[in-house]
Design an enzyme around this catalytic site. Structure first.
Site, PDB file in Angstrom:
ATOM      1  N   GLU A  49       0.838  -1.200   0.000  1.00 36.57           N
ATOM      2  CA  GLU A  49       0.000   0.000   0.000  1.00 36.57           C
ATOM      3  C   GLU A  49       0.875   1.255   0.000  1.00 36.57           C
ATOM      4  O   GLU A  49       0.590   2.234  -0.694  1.00 36.57           O
ATOM      5  CB  GLU A  49      -0.922  -0.016   1.226  1.00 36.57           C
ATOM      6  CG  GLU A  49      -2.194   0.775   1.049  1.00 36.57           C
ATOM      7  CD  GLU A  49      -3.162   0.530   2.202  1.00 36.57           C
ATOM      8  OE1 GLU A  49      -4.024  -0.368   2.061  1.00 36.57           O
ATOM      9  OE2 GLU A  49      -3.033   1.190   3.235  1.00 36.57           O
ATOM     10  N   GLU A  64       2.242   1.808  -3.348  1.00 36.66           N
ATOM     11  CA  GLU A  64       1.172   2.310  -4.228  1.00 36.66           C
ATOM     12  C   GLU A  64       0.937   3.799  -3.964  1.00 36.66           C
ATOM     13  O   GLU A  64       0.805   4.593  -4.892  1.00 36.66           O
ATOM     14  CB  GLU A  64      -0.110   1.501  -3.975  1.00 36.66           C
ATOM     15  CG  GLU A  64      -1.158   1.683  -5.054  1.00 36.66           C
ATOM     16  CD  GLU A  64      -2.458   0.962  -4.723  1.00 36.66           C
ATOM     17  OE1 GLU A  64      -2.503   0.224  -3.716  1.00 36.66           O
ATOM     18  OE2 GLU A  64      -3.436   1.163  -5.460  1.00 36.66           O
ATOM     19  N   CYS A  70      -7.845  -1.893   3.988  1.00 36.82           N
ATOM     20  CA  CYS A  70      -7.668  -3.088   4.820  1.00 36.82           C
ATOM     21  C   CYS A  70      -8.884  -3.410   5.665  1.00 36.82           C
ATOM     22  O   CYS A  70      -8.909  -4.408   6.365  1.00 36.82           O
ATOM     23  CB  CYS A  70      -6.425  -2.975   5.680  1.00 36.82           C
ATOM     24  SG  CYS A  70      -6.148  -1.330   6.257  1.00 36.82           S
ATOM     25  N   SER A 113      -6.879   1.962  -2.442  1.00 32.17           N
ATOM     26  CA  SER A 113      -5.731   1.126  -2.749  1.00 32.17           C
ATOM     27  C   SER A 113      -6.234  -0.245  -3.184  1.00 32.17           C
ATOM     28  O   SER A 113      -7.268  -0.716  -2.728  1.00 32.17           O
ATOM     29  CB  SER A 113      -4.878   0.991  -1.494  1.00 32.17           C
ATOM     30  OG  SER A 113      -4.038  -0.137  -1.603  1.00 32.17           O
ATOM     31  N   LYS A 152     -14.716  -9.883   8.232  1.00 29.92           N
ATOM     32  CA  LYS A 152     -13.660 -10.782   7.751  1.00 29.92           C
ATOM     33  C   LYS A 152     -14.240 -12.154   7.391  1.00 29.92           C
ATOM     34  O   LYS A 152     -13.709 -12.859   6.544  1.00 29.92           O
ATOM     35  CB  LYS A 152     -12.559 -10.940   8.797  1.00 29.92           C
ATOM     36  CG  LYS A 152     -11.853  -9.631   9.158  1.00 29.92           C
ATOM     37  CD  LYS A 152     -10.760  -9.297   8.193  1.00 29.92           C
ATOM     38  CE  LYS A 152      -9.958  -8.037   8.478  1.00 29.92           C
ATOM     39  NZ  LYS A 152     -10.207  -7.244   9.633  1.00 29.92           N
ATOM     40  N   GLU A 168     -15.504 -11.601   4.023  1.00 31.62           N
ATOM     41  CA  GLU A 168     -14.371 -11.401   3.119  1.00 31.62           C
ATOM     42  C   GLU A 168     -13.709 -12.733   2.766  1.00 31.62           C
ATOM     43  O   GLU A 168     -13.370 -12.986   1.608  1.00 31.62           O
ATOM     44  CB  GLU A 168     -13.346 -10.463   3.763  1.00 31.62           C
ATOM     45  CG  GLU A 168     -12.196 -10.088   2.833  1.00 31.62           C
ATOM     46  CD  GLU A 168     -11.088  -9.323   3.554  1.00 31.62           C
ATOM     47  OE1 GLU A 168     -10.797  -9.664   4.720  1.00 31.62           O
ATOM     48  OE2 GLU A 168     -10.509  -8.406   2.958  1.00 31.62           O
ATOM     49  N   GLU A 193     -13.127 -13.989  -5.213  1.00 33.34           N
ATOM     50  CA  GLU A 193     -11.820 -13.572  -5.743  1.00 33.34           C
ATOM     51  C   GLU A 193     -10.670 -13.991  -4.826  1.00 33.34           C
ATOM     52  O   GLU A 193      -9.511 -13.884  -5.198  1.00 33.34           O
ATOM     53  CB  GLU A 193     -11.792 -12.065  -6.015  1.00 33.34           C
ATOM     54  CG  GLU A 193     -12.049 -11.154  -4.835  1.00 33.34           C
ATOM     55  CD  GLU A 193     -13.521 -10.791  -4.629  1.00 33.34           C
ATOM     56  OE1 GLU A 193     -14.385 -11.631  -4.947  1.00 33.34           O
ATOM     57  OE2 GLU A 193     -13.791  -9.696  -4.138  1.00 33.34           O
ATOM     58  N   CYS A 227     -10.233  -1.279  14.752  1.00 29.65           N
ATOM     59  CA  CYS A 227     -10.514  -2.708  14.974  1.00 29.65           C
ATOM     60  C   CYS A 227     -10.659  -3.066  16.453  1.00 29.65           C
ATOM     61  O   CYS A 227     -11.323  -4.042  16.783  1.00 29.65           O
ATOM     62  CB  CYS A 227      -9.407  -3.562  14.373  1.00 29.65           C
ATOM     63  SG  CYS A 227      -9.179  -3.253  12.624  1.00 29.65           S
TER      64      CYS A 227
END
Ligand SMILES: Cc1cc2nc3c(=O)[nH]c(=O)nc-3n(C[C@H](O)[C@H](O)[C@H](O)COP(=O)(O)O)c2cc1C
Ligand code: SF4
Ligand code: SF4
Ligand code: SF4
Ligand code: SF4
Ligand code: FES
Lengths: 488, 591, 131
Positions: free
Chosen positions: B286, B289, B312, B332, B371, B374, B379, B516
């Site tokens: 990141e 980037e 994230c 990102s 999560k 996710e 993908e 978090c």
């Protein structure tokens, strides 16, 4: 002024003018009050006049209208609103509908007067979509008033602008509660919020908003025209003017009745209402709809006003008045109203959402003869707690039909619980079929028709119904030619 | 500020005007029971519908009882919080609530940690009169990859609705139906999967009952651990170590990294690794980037998309896929640390230990429910095999440890395994709001300027304010950084970008309050915001205690690039560590 | 209609309308005509007031009786809907209840044409604000 019991103020033009023709209204001094306010009075003058008149809100609470206007006028904001509450959700009530259908301009005129006095330029009428005729006539009236310049910009050549729009309610009873009504107009879920803040401080879109009932507004132009002192001579010390009731139930002359505050229930029921149908005995009168209570013989001479009705354990409410006779079971009456409340609770607060359901379930048990003495105790406690803890006026009053019948007709509850009998004969589950021995000739017709074989007896001798097996189908009674079978 | 004087339970008190009776009583040490009311102080999160009516008190001269949570104190008020009228009312109302509530405590996910259960205990409820003939309102169960809705247990406190609508501005939850049938859920009673839900789990975090819970995956993990053909490895997110101890009675803010590792080892995981390793990797990707886009921008490239947004937080990713699909080029492309870990574990590490991909099971322990969703995104699968097999919440891990009969508090402190267990302080602070961007700045600064940071702490990026701004001097180039926690706050920054009003070069976004550490999978805070603050402190303490505090200094990361990835943003890195986003705006279907 | 721009405009319009009405009411005016109002609130319509008003308009025309038939709101006598009020010039208005088409026919034939009494008259039982 004593010849008749009724005085028509809110209904002044109802049934007199053509509501779809503004000229009819103008011919009866229509919009003169608005003209007088704008050209001859300051906003403070108008508020003072309404305060002096003693007019109290006709939507149920009886809050002084002038005081409410004053609060709204003192809360400064760039935009304020005048709202007319035409949600009229009480079962059986149609006072507001009749006013809107019969005299729509009176409400428009009053809203403009209110707007002038509190500094609002926008009016909104929240009307239930189930009132198509009232909606149609309001639309016509608004168009006509706009056309002649009585709504819109620079009314009577002054700097005062005022216009009115309609908003439609889906007919939820609780949407008639003012905070709920405002949320509903804002496109939010129609449920109440805690007051304060009151609408007069933070109402529609967060702006100061004056909410009044249709009938409250309908009384305003006349007060301005004839003066506060004319109006406040009518009525009782703390409740001035008149109140419209939708008289219904077991009276001969059901219909709209407008009487001065202070008229007794007896006068309304027996003189105007023409007494009980079929010469039966008066038993109770329910006022205030689902938030009210059942009053009895001993209350008949109570002068009707806001405070007396509350003291007697009922409410003025919006003006429903249902008369009951000896055939009405009071437990069933309470159950009827609770059924309505359970349907109409918004579900926001637990006592109303769940408590009312429990009340209904208990009442249902009692009408089925399954209630216990403990249940009666619980019924009272639950009712008191629901009243004491509910968030809005719906839950705070919904146990009134239960409490007032418990207070005034306790014997009837006892009969259901202890003797498993419904004295009025309304609770089907408690009815029993009997054969009167003297009338029975022993023809055996009944025994032959009974589908469950509950009837026994020798030929030419009196028969007997076994109430344990009887399923209350009524076939025997229909068949008996000697009127020997009765229900008790 | 204007003051008012009143008496509560015969005690005189003076409070600021606008203080509620409940808060005033609290100052006097009187703890009025509340159920629907919730307040996360200093975070601006308050739920005050006045609906449960448990908090009622008697106010002299008032006709009915007053809800203390939402009634302001007034001059001269005389309040009684425990008259018989109050006690009876409270108890009767509680009986009402329980009469429409399943008696499922034995198997309920919230049992032992349920505010309704606690209230029943507190109010001494022993029976519910008339329960035999009391009807119950029932609803269909709703299962999703992250959370389960069992509305039979909903008490209409509306906390979830407030979190989802006001705090997150997701608007997936609202009250539906009326009266006895009323409950809270997606519009038209559709399934949560068909709604705009981001799976942030904040509704679960505040639900006082078992109506909203995480989708439990502990059974699947036990199955994997008991399969001898499988190698089972685990990664633990930074925020977990700062909160797990609470489940075992340790003070909020107690760091339990070592004990957690010991517990996981005893549970039978073959390798105990750290998501922090992947966080360091995230920074490499990141950060590179960010620097790439920045350099282009500074060189006058008008096409380059700025600000760059962190990626994230998977709830945040879901949020912009639903609400700002037209801006999906801005964040990102770096995967979240959980997914980077999974991708590296199932390639690089699997090769190293010579285990086939399908025989390697990757478990993650996360403070987060998004999560879970996710981990099962297509993908992130190779031939149907997910990079991360199952994601457990901090709460689920605690349950597993308890089931294993481990005495957590007396476990020794143990170290993570190598190589995927090594991390720097920069990775640890991923657990708090502002931490990801601080970690990125630590690395980007040194890479960009070629200078060593004297001080690695960037205090200006820290704090609990909902939206924070700071400008960091990159050797003469001022870099504007924005930080938001909570999706409602994120929305504001996004609207600015959309309107071309954003002054930022980089923005960090986390969906949960405080980051978090306040995630939807953490031990329940029961609306005590001091717990969130204590966890934040613990995270910074762990950072400070680390020898290495900058991601690019992690020797195993350096080695990973040398041995496997090449360099940041290489083709291989792209393939394994980056992703692309979808337009989900049209997804809402009413079935 | 013209715009009402001042209070004086309104007063003028009202006075005009009132004198027009007075004229129509007075018995010794050649132009005065019978005024009939049909209670057309929701309850009136629900009990059949629409059929009654249609019948009245048609029948009066066919029978060459000059009358002005108009709708009005609820008169309050729900128990006796539909209700109509008939006002003959120079006389007090009379309200009839339970009016269906046959009854309306009877009212035209007996009361309007011949001043004979018809059953179903509802006595006035209220004050208006003017008396
Ligand atoms: C459950 C509930 C239903 C209500 N329904 C109505 C209604 O249908 N019409 C109405 O005018 N007021 C209704 N009210 C009263 C309004 O909240 C409000 O007090 C009223 O509109 C104020 O007008 P007033 O002061 O002129 O009466 C209701 C109140 C409650 C609690
Ligand atoms: S009292 Fe009933 S209607 Fe009023 S807020 Fe509570 S649940 Fe809703
Ligand atoms: S939500 Fe609470 S009270 Fe309800 S079943 Fe679960 S643990 Fe028991
Ligand atoms: S998980 Fe988050 S987004 Fe989904 S319903 Fe709950 S609060 Fe809303
Ligand atoms: S689902 Fe939970 S948080 Fe949401 S209203 Fe119901 S009980 Fe409250
Ligand atoms: S805590 Fe006050 S009403 Fe629920």
């Amino acid at each position: 002024m004593t010849k008749y019991k009724q005085i028509r103020i809110a209904l002044n033009n109802c049934g007199v003018i053509d509501p779809e023709n503004i000229e009819d209204y103008i011919a009866r001094d229509g919009y003169m009050a608005l003209g007088k306010c704008i050209t001859e009075m300051t906003p403070q003058d108008v508020i003072k006049e309404i305060k002096d008149s003693g007019l109290r809100g006709r939507g149920g609470g009886g809050f002084p209208a002038g005081l409410k206007w004053e609060i709204a006028s003192k809360n400064h904001a760039d935009q304020k609103y005048v709202v007319c509450n035409a949600d009229e959700g009480d079962p059986g009530a149609f006072m507001d509908r009749s006013v809107l259908e019969g005299d729509p301009h009176a409400v428009l005129e009053a809203m403009a007067i209110c707007g002038y006095s509190i500094g609002a330029t926008k009016g909104l009428i929240y009307i239930r979509a189930e009132y198509p005729l009232a909606i149609k006539r309001l639309k016509i009236a608004i168009d006509q008033a706009r056309e002649v310049g009585l709504l819109g910009k620079n009314i009577f050549g002054s700097k005062f602008d005022f216009d009115i729009e309609l908003r439609y309610g889906a007919g939820a009873f609780v949407c008639g509660e003012e905070t709920s009504l405002i949320h509903s107009m804002e496109g939010l879920r129609g449920e109440p919020t805690i007051k304060p803040p009151f609408p007069a401080e933070k109402g529609y879109l967060g702006k100061p908003t004056n909410v009044n009932n249709v009938e409250t507004y309908a009384s305003v132009p006349i007060i301005i025209r004839k003066g506060a002192s004319w109006f406040n001579k009518i009525g009782t010390e703390k409740s001035k003017g008149t109140k419209v009731f939708a008289l219904a139930g077991k009276v001969n002359n059901v219909g709209l009745v407008e009487v001065p505050m202070g008229t007794t229930l007896r006068e309304v029921i027996f003189e105007i209402g023409g007494g009980i149908q079929n010469g039966k005995k008066f038993k109770a009168v329910q006022t205030g709809g689902p938030s009210g209570g059942c009053l009895t013989e001993k209350h008949l001479d109570t002068p009707i006003d806001f405070d007396n009705l509350v003291a007697a354990g009922s409410m003025m409410g919006s003006g429903g008045m249902i008369v009951m006779d000896e055939d009405n079971c009071m437990v069933s009456v309470a159950k009827f109203y609770l059924d309505f409340t359970v349907e109409e609770s918004c579900g926001k607060c637990s006592p109303c959402r769940i408590g009312n359901k429990r009340l209904f379930e208990l009442l249902e048990r009692i009408t089925k003869g399954q209630g216990t003495m403990d249940d009666l105790q619980r019924l009272r406690n639950m009712s008191n707690v629901i009243k004491d803890t509910s968030l809005c006026g719906l839950g705070q009053t919904s146990p009134n039909p239960v409490l007032s019948t418990l207070d005034n007709f306790y014997d009837e509850y006892l009969a259901h619980v202890k003797d498993h009998k419904c004295p009025a004969g309304e609770c089907k589950d408690l009815m029993k079929y009997f054969i009167i021995a003297e009338n029975c000739v022993g023809c055996t017709a009944c025994a032959r028709v009974c589908p469950v074989g509950a009837i026994t007896g020798e030929k030419k001798e009196a028969h007997l119904i076994n109430s344990e097996t009887c399923i209350k189908c009524g076939a025997c009674m229909e068949r008996c030619k000697f009127d020997a079978i009765i229900i008790k | 500020m204007e003051k008012v004087k009143l008496t509560i339970d015969n005690k005189l008190i003076e409070v600021e005007k606008g203080t509620t009776i409940y808060k005033a009583a609290k100052q006097l040490g009187i703890d009025i029971p509340v159920l629907c009311y919730m307040n996360l102080e200093d975070l601006g999160i308050e739920n005050k519908p006045g609906g449960c009516r448990i908090c009622v008190v008697e106010v002299e001269g008032r006709r009915n009882l007053a809800p203390s949570c939402s009634t302001d104190c007034a001059e001269g008020m005389v309040v009684n919080t425990h008259s018989i009228r109050v006690i009876n009312a409270r108890r009767t109302v509680m009986e009402f609530i329980l009469s429409d509530h399943p008696k499922d405590c034995l198997t309920c996910a919230k049992s032992g940690n349920c505010e309704l259960q606690d209230m029943a205990v507190k109010l001494g409820i022993r029976e519910i009169p008339g329960q035999e003939y009391a009807a119950m309102s029932t609803y269909k169960m709703d299962f999703s990859p992250s959370l389960i809705r069992e509305l039979d247990k909903c008490i209409m406190c509306r906390r979830c609705e407030m979190m989802c609508n006001d705090f997150q501005t997701v608007g997936a939850l609202s009250a539906f139906k009326r009266g006895f049938e009323a409950a809270v859920g997606p519009a038209f009673e559709m399934d949560i999967e068909d709604s705009t839900c981001t799976y942030c789990g904040q509704c679960v975090a505040v639900c006082p009952t078992g109506a909203l819970t995480e989708k439990d995956h502990t059974r699947e993990v036990i199955n994997a651990l008991s399969d001898p053909t499988k190698t089972v490895i685990v990664q633990t997110a930074p925020a977990v170590r700062a909160a797990l101890g609470e489940e075992f009675g340790l003070k909020p803010g107690t760091l339990v990294t070592g004990k957690m590792v010991a517990a996981l080892r005893r549970l039978g995981f073959n390798y105990v690794f750290d998501t922090d390793f992947a966080a360091d990797l995230t920074i490499m990707e990141e950060g590179t980037e960010l620097l790439g886009r920045l350099t282009k921008h500074l060189n006058g490239d008008k096409e380059v998309k700025l600000p760059i947004l962190t990626s994230c937080c998977p709830a945040w990713v879901n949020f912009f896929e639903h609400n700002f699909p037209d801006m999906k080029e801005i964040p990102s492309t770096a995967r979240s640390p959980q997914q980077m870990f999974g991708a590296i574990a199932k390639t690089y590490f699997a090769d190293k230990i010579k285990v086939k991909r399908e025989d390697l099971v990757v478990i993650s322990i996360m403070p987060c429910l998004a999560k879970k969703y996710e981990a099962q995104r297509d993908e992130f699968k190779v031939d149907g095999n997910p990079d991360v097999d199952f994601s457990l919440s901090t709460r689920e891990l605690a349950h597993l440890i308890k089931q294993a009969n481990l005495d957590f508090k007396s476990l020794p402190d143990e170290d993570f395994d190598k190589p995927l267990g090594e991390s720097t302080g920069a990775a640890v602070i991923f657990g708090v709001t502002g931490g990801v961007i601080e970690a990125a700045v630590r690395t980007a600064y040194e890479l960009q300027t070629g200078k060593k940071l004297e001080r690695v702490e960037f205090e200006q990026l820290r704090g609990m304010e909902s939206i924070r701004k700071a400008t960091i001097d990159f050797n003469g180039t001022p870099i504007n950084i924005g930080i938001a926690h909570g999706l409602g706050n994120a929305r504001k920054l996004l609207e600015d970008i959309k309107a071309g009003k954003s002054e930022f070069h980089a923005i960090e976004i986390m969906a949960c309050p405080g980051g978090c550490i306040g995630g939807g999978g953490q031990p329940l805070h029961h609306s005590d915001s001091s717990i969130l603050k204590a966890r934040t402190k613990a995270i910074f303490a762990e950072d400070e205690a680390k020898v290495l505090r900058k991601s690019h200094e992690n020797p195993y990361i350096i080695k990973l690039y040398e041995e496997f990835l090449g360099k940041p943003m290489s083709e291989k890195a792209h393939h394994l560590l980056h992703t692309h986003y979808f337009d989900k705006s049209g997804k809402i279907e009413i079935s | 209609m013209t715009k009402i721009k001042t209070l004086a405009d309104l007063v003028k319009l009202r006075d005009e309308l009132q004198s027009k009405q007075a004229l129509a009411d007075s018995a010794d005016n050649a132009e005065s005509i019978i005024q009939i109002k049909v209670g057309m609130g929701t309850s009136g319509i629900a009990s059949g007031a629409k059929a009654v008003i249609d019948f009245l308009v048609e029948a009066l025309e066919k029978r060459n009786i000059e009358a002005n038939v108009s709708q009005t709101g609820d008169m309050g006598y729900s128990y006796a809907e539909p209700t109509i009020e008939v006002k003959k010039p120079g006389k007090d208005p009379v309200v009839f209840g339970f009016v269906n088409v046959q009854k309306a026919d009877e009212i035209i034939e007996k009361y309007i044409k011949r001043d004979e009494l018809v059953e179903g008259i509802i006595p006035v039982n209220y004050h208006t604000i003017d008396n």
